[in-house]
Design an enzyme around this catalytic site. Structure first.
Site: not given
Length: 141
Positions: A22, A64, A111
């Site tokens: 998670h 999530d 990035y």
């Protein structure tokens, strides 16, 4: 082969998805993304585009629901006139699973976030700004 598992998901990718917990994040990168230099856990999905991989992945991967924005896209660089119709495709695919709550992240911040992701999946996607980060949720059933 297994029943019910989309064939586009490789054994290596399935293993990584199972290992993730998670809050862990995974990047599905387009063909221009510097995937090799941004991760120690690179998975190849050559010959495939991001939408088809995203569609298959979300049949198994819970997003999530405790996060305000469990999905992140690399934002267009200011001044770049590139169109991003692929984002609408992503919203449609994600919308089949949860209400799309998508964050747009500046290129270099994306990035840096990708470097911290659990894994990066490199695709052959040709659309520009097609990179997407998914945050793993919990299985409540």
């Amino acid at each position: 082969m297994l029943k019910g598992i989309p064939s586009i998901l490789s054994p290596e990718l399935l293993k990584v998805l199972m290992e993730m917990g998670h809050g862990d994040e995974i990047v599905i990168a387009d063909g221009n993304f510097p995937a090799v230099s941004h991760t120690n856990r690179l998975l190849r999905s050559d010959g495939h585009g991001v939408p088809e991989l995203l569609e298959a992945l979300l049949t198994l991967f819970p997003l999530d629901t405790y996060s305000e924005q469990p999905v992140a896209l690399m934002d267009v660089v200011p001044g770049d006139t590139v169109e991003t119709p692929i984002w609408r495709t992503y919203e449609q695919i994600i919308g089949k699973h949860i209400t799309p709550a998508i964050e747009h992240v500046e290129r270099f911040a994306f990035y840096e976030r990708a470097k911290k992701a659990y894994a990066i999946v490199a695709t052959s996607e040709k659309a520009l700004y097609a990179n997407i980060i998914l945050k793993k949720g919990v299985i409540s059933e």
